[in-house]
Design an enzyme around this catalytic site. Structure first.
Site, mmCIF file in Angstrom:
data_model
loop_
_atom_site.group_PDB
_atom_site.id
_atom_site.type_symbol
_atom_site.label_atom_id
_atom_site.label_comp_id
_atom_site.label_asym_id
_atom_site.label_seq_id
_atom_site.Cartn_x
_atom_site.Cartn_y
_atom_site.Cartn_z
ATOM 1 N N GLU A 118 0.847 -1.209 0.000
ATOM 2 C CA GLU A 118 0.000 0.000 0.000
ATOM 3 C C GLU A 118 0.873 1.247 0.000
ATOM 4 O OE1 GLU A 118 -2.997 -0.325 3.050
ATOM 5 O OE2 GLU A 118 -3.979 -1.969 2.022
ATOM 6 N N HIS A 166 -7.988 1.312 0.648
ATOM 7 C CA HIS A 166 -8.059 0.940 2.080
ATOM 8 C C HIS A 166 -8.981 1.907 2.838
ATOM 9 C CE1 HIS A 166 -5.647 -1.110 5.539
ATOM 10 N NE2 HIS A 166 -6.898 -0.906 5.898
HETATM 11 N N1 NAD Z 1 -10.394 -2.701 5.228
HETATM 12 C C1 NAD Z 1 -10.297 -2.181 6.419
HETATM 13 O O1 NAD Z 1 -10.110 -0.989 6.585
HETATM 14 C C2 NAD Z 1 -10.426 -3.058 7.621
HETATM 15 C C3 NAD Z 1 -11.058 -2.560 8.775
HETATM 16 C C4 NAD Z 1 -11.164 -3.381 9.898
HETATM 17 C C5 NAD Z 1 -10.642 -4.676 9.862
HETATM 18 N N2 NAD Z 1 -10.025 -5.110 8.729
HETATM 19 C C6 NAD Z 1 -9.505 -6.484 8.652
HETATM 20 O O2 NAD Z 1 -10.638 -7.365 8.544
HETATM 21 C C7 NAD Z 1 -10.246 -8.674 8.961
HETATM 22 C C8 NAD Z 1 -11.310 -9.262 9.881
HETATM 23 O O3 NAD Z 1 -11.393 -8.489 11.054
HETATM 24 P P1 NAD Z 1 -12.303 -8.975 12.285
HETATM 25 O O4 NAD Z 1 -12.349 -7.850 13.254
HETATM 26 O O5 NAD Z 1 -13.568 -9.561 11.783
HETATM 27 O O6 NAD Z 1 -11.379 -10.147 12.862
HETATM 28 P P2 NAD Z 1 -11.802 -11.316 13.857
HETATM 29 O O7 NAD Z 1 -10.559 -11.698 14.564
HETATM 30 O O8 NAD Z 1 -13.017 -10.961 14.628
HETATM 31 O O9 NAD Z 1 -12.208 -12.508 12.855
HETATM 32 C C9 NAD Z 1 -11.292 -13.180 12.064
HETATM 33 C C10 NAD Z 1 -11.851 -14.566 11.808
HETATM 34 O O10 NAD Z 1 -10.989 -15.209 10.879
HETATM 35 C C11 NAD Z 1 -10.936 -16.566 11.243
HETATM 36 N N3 NAD Z 1 -9.789 -17.218 10.644
HETATM 37 C C12 NAD Z 1 -8.494 -17.172 11.055
HETATM 38 N N4 NAD Z 1 -7.738 -17.934 10.237
HETATM 39 C C13 NAD Z 1 -8.585 -18.450 9.308
HETATM 40 C C14 NAD Z 1 -8.413 -19.315 8.219
HETATM 41 N N5 NAD Z 1 -7.221 -19.818 7.910
HETATM 42 N N6 NAD Z 1 -9.485 -19.630 7.463
HETATM 43 C C15 NAD Z 1 -10.713 -19.137 7.754
HETATM 44 N N7 NAD Z 1 -10.941 -18.335 8.796
HETATM 45 C C16 NAD Z 1 -9.892 -17.994 9.564
HETATM 46 C C17 NAD Z 1 -10.894 -16.551 12.766
HETATM 47 O O11 NAD Z 1 -11.279 -17.787 13.321
HETATM 48 C C18 NAD Z 1 -11.890 -15.438 13.070
HETATM 49 O O12 NAD Z 1 -13.191 -15.953 13.281
HETATM 50 C C19 NAD Z 1 -8.866 -8.504 9.616
HETATM 51 O O13 NAD Z 1 -7.888 -8.852 8.664
HETATM 52 C C20 NAD Z 1 -8.780 -7.010 9.877
HETATM 53 O O14 NAD Z 1 -7.454 -6.562 9.935
HETATM 54 C C21 NAD Z 1 -9.922 -4.336 7.617
HETATM 55 O O1 3PG Z 2 -6.848 -2.483 10.742
HETATM 56 C C1 3PG Z 2 -7.682 -1.596 10.655
HETATM 57 O O2 3PG Z 2 -8.194 -1.057 11.643
HETATM 58 C C2 3PG Z 2 -8.148 -1.173 9.297
HETATM 59 O O3 3PG Z 2 -7.458 -1.844 8.293
HETATM 60 C C3 3PG Z 2 -8.113 0.315 9.112
HETATM 61 O O4 3PG Z 2 -6.843 0.842 8.990
HETATM 62 P P1 3PG Z 2 -6.701 2.447 8.939
HETATM 63 O O5 3PG Z 2 -6.896 2.951 10.320
HETATM 64 O O6 3PG Z 2 -5.314 2.726 8.446
HETATM 65 O O7 3PG Z 2 -7.743 2.942 8.008
#
Ligand code: NAD
Ligand code: 3PG
Length: 530
Positions: A261, A279
């Site tokens: 990124e 993102h």
């Molecule tokens: N795009 C964004 O800005 C943004 C924002 C928030 C979170 N995220 C990302 O979203 C993702 C999910 O976040 P969350 O809060 O739901 O996490 P979480 O920890 O609540 O859930 C993750 C799930 O993935 C499962 N998991 C782990 N390994 C696995 C595998 N090999 N196969 C299938 N399932 C598996 C776990 O059992 C768990 O239930 C994370 O990667 C987080 O960093 C991205």
């Molecule tokens: O891990 C996170 O909380 C999300 O990917 C968001 O990241 P950011 O705060 O850089 O938008």
């Protein structure tokens, strides 16, 4: 004395600064500018970042006074947690701040890929009028495959259900029962790929999940399926995805997160069927405010020497992430016990039942004790002095764990005996992706009511008309009821009512209402933070 320095390394919600308050010298730096960061971090006591600032071993070593690294968001990919732990630096994040925003962006990408939002938008703005080319598909009665059924996966399931989608999921770490609660049929990954019209990933990025969806998976997928990644860049292999879309095997994609990124020369940028965002999952006013305020509160606590519930590594000893939501719950239950006690507590037992029982839950005992004392001593009660206060007062404290829990994943039960021989018990749990705290038992009466700030508890002889009398008596005192649970006794003719009300109720009014229903026991519980 100079104020501690809090260094803000990325753009955060203005609410963050308000929540920090006036006790700190707040400085700004540009976290993505390495030399500026290494220079400015030297005398910082705390640093606040999002995902663009690399707080790695080098930055931590440069920070001579650093006590806390606060990530205003979820992912800690940019923070070297082991390096922080060995340097004695606390790391905190805001684990639930942006899950709703990320789930909503996922829905936007699912809809966007179904309806060629990106390409249609670009084409019209370029002066074209091409309705035929951008004919999409409905979500209704399509199958959504959710890989990763955690917090965000669960919220996506809830939303997709409202569109009439069939839900299948793959997550080797969750129980069938939990998936069933979400309305998701659990299958294995090949099974999911074979039936899904849309596949969305919601796992952390680990060695196991990196590249988990790649050439082989695209070939095994239902022809024309669309793939969404709002989790972490690289879980879906970008190059393989671009090839599969170009070859027509994959119908489209929505990608928010990138293996590098910002992304460099990705072939995905050239494809009409692929919608991209930089993102933006957490980029909403609400998520930023929640994240900023949560970490500001954690920084205040950390710099005041208090234990921080959202810390991922406290004093070198980690609190397991499944245990952390129980910390504020245990404190609030401790406060409820204190409200119910007619005299001083002499014995206090903390029982932790359910899945977390095999983790180190000793912090829940500290937290429950903190709650027990919080409203009765004038000193600031901390995780450090709470056990000392118990010792000074001669209170016997026990912690008991049991992995068996009948009705919930986990329940924390506090029982207390007072100097007058009164026995009190209260139980609670934390439910759902929003970590809602619930009261599940009071003095042997089973319930399920949100553990809100203001509760009224009445025990009385069960008879018709009581609910109306309670409502009338509270209404006469201009008290609004927000929720109520009535629990009949399993052993005698009594019942217990717990009412959630909008504001704190004076002792005099609680007594008057208790009088109106002839209550044998009653209590007004106020758990306000101030
Ligand atoms: N795009 C964004 O800005 C943004 C924002 C928030 C979170 N995220 C990302 O979203 C993702 C999910 O976040 P969350 O809060 O739901 O996490 P979480 O920890 O609540 O859930 C993750 C799930 O993935 C499962 N998991 C782990 N390994 C696995 C595998 N090999 N196969 C299938 N399932 C598996 C776990 O059992 C768990 O239930 C994370 O990667 C987080 O960093 C991205
Ligand atoms: O891990 C996170 O909380 C999300 O990917 C968001 O990241 P950011 O705060 O850089 O938008």
């Amino acid at each position: 004395m100079p104020k501690p320095i809090v260094l803000i390394a990325e753009i955060l919600s203005p609410a963050t600064i308000d929540a920090l308050g006036g006790d700190f010298e707040i400085r700004q730096t540009e976290g993505a500018d390495r030399s500026q960061l290494l220079n400015d971090i030297v005398d910082a006591d705390a640093i606040l970042v999002r995902s663009a600032t690399q707080v790695d071993a080098e930055a931590i070593a440069a920070a001579k006074k650093l006590q806390v690294i606060a990530r205003a968001g979820v992912g800690l990919d940019n923070v070297d947690v082991p390096a922080a732990t060995s340097a004695g630096v606390m790391v905190v994040n805001a684990p639930t701040s942006n899950i709703t925003s990320a789930a909503e962006l996922t829905m936007a990408h699912i809809l966007g890929s179904a309806r060629y939002f990106g390409a249609g938008n670009t084409s019209l703005k370029a002066g074209e009028w091409n309705r035929k080319k951008y004919t999409g598909v409905e979500l209704y009665e399509k199958t959504l495959g959710i890989v990763g059924l955690g917090r965000i996966g669960g919220l996506v399931a809830e939303r997709a259900k409202a569109f009439g989608m069939r839900l299948v999921g793959y997550d080797p770490y969750i129980t069938q029962a939990r998936a069933a609660q979400m309305g998701v049929e659990v299958v294995d990954l090949p099974g999911l790929l074979a039936v899904s019209d849309f596949v969305t990933v919601h796992m952390p990025k680990t060695p196991e999940t990196t590249g988990m969806i790649s050439t082989e998976e695209f070939k095994a997928a239902k022809p024309g399926a669309r793939f969404i990644n709002v989790a972490r860049g690289g879980i879906i292999d970008e190059e393989a995805l671009a090839e599969a879309v170009a070859a027509g095997e994959v119908g489209g994609a929505g990608i928010d997160v990138w293996s590098t990124e910002p992304p460099e020369h990705s072939a995905l940028m050239e494809l009409d069927a692929v919608n991209v965002t930089p993102h933006l999952g957490a980029s909403t006013a609400e998520a930023q405010e929640k994240a900023g305020v949560a970490v500001a509160k954690s920084v205040r606590k950390a710099l005041a020497g208090e234990l921080v519930p959202d810390a991922v590594n406290v004093a070198g000893g980690a609190i397991h992430e499944d245990v952390r939501p129980g910390i504020p719950l245990a404190e609030r239950l401790g406060r409820v016990v204190n409200s119910l006690a007619d005299s001083s507590v002499t014995h206090f037992k903390v029982e932790v039942n359910g899945e977390i029982a095999d983790k180190d839950v000793s912090v829940l005992k500290l937290s429950a004790l903190k709650g027990l004392f919080r409203d009765v001593v004038s000193d600031q009660v901390s995780y450090v002095n709470a056990p000392l206060l118990a010792e000074e007062r001669g209170i016997g404290v026990e912690l008991v764990t049991d992995p068996y829990c009948e009705s919930f994943r986990n329940v924390t039960r506090l029982t207390a005996t007072t100097s007058e021989g009164q026995r009190i018990s209260v139980s609670g749990t934390v439910t759902g992706p929003k970590l809602v705290q619930k009261l599940t038992e009071v003095n042997g009466f089973d319930l399920e009511i949100e553990l809100t700030d203001n509760l009224l508890i009445f025990r009385y002889e069960d008879r018709p008309g009581i609910i109306g009398q309670l409502g009338q008596a509270l209404g006469a005192n201009e008290i609004n009821i927000a929720g109520m649970q009535v629990s009949p006794s399993a052993t005698d003719n009594d019942a217990l009512s717990v009412l959630a009300v909008d504001s704190a109720v004076s002792e005099e009014v609680v007594k008057a209402v208790a009088g109106a229903v002839n209550a044998s026991a009653f209590s007004g519980v106020s758990l306000n933070e101030d």
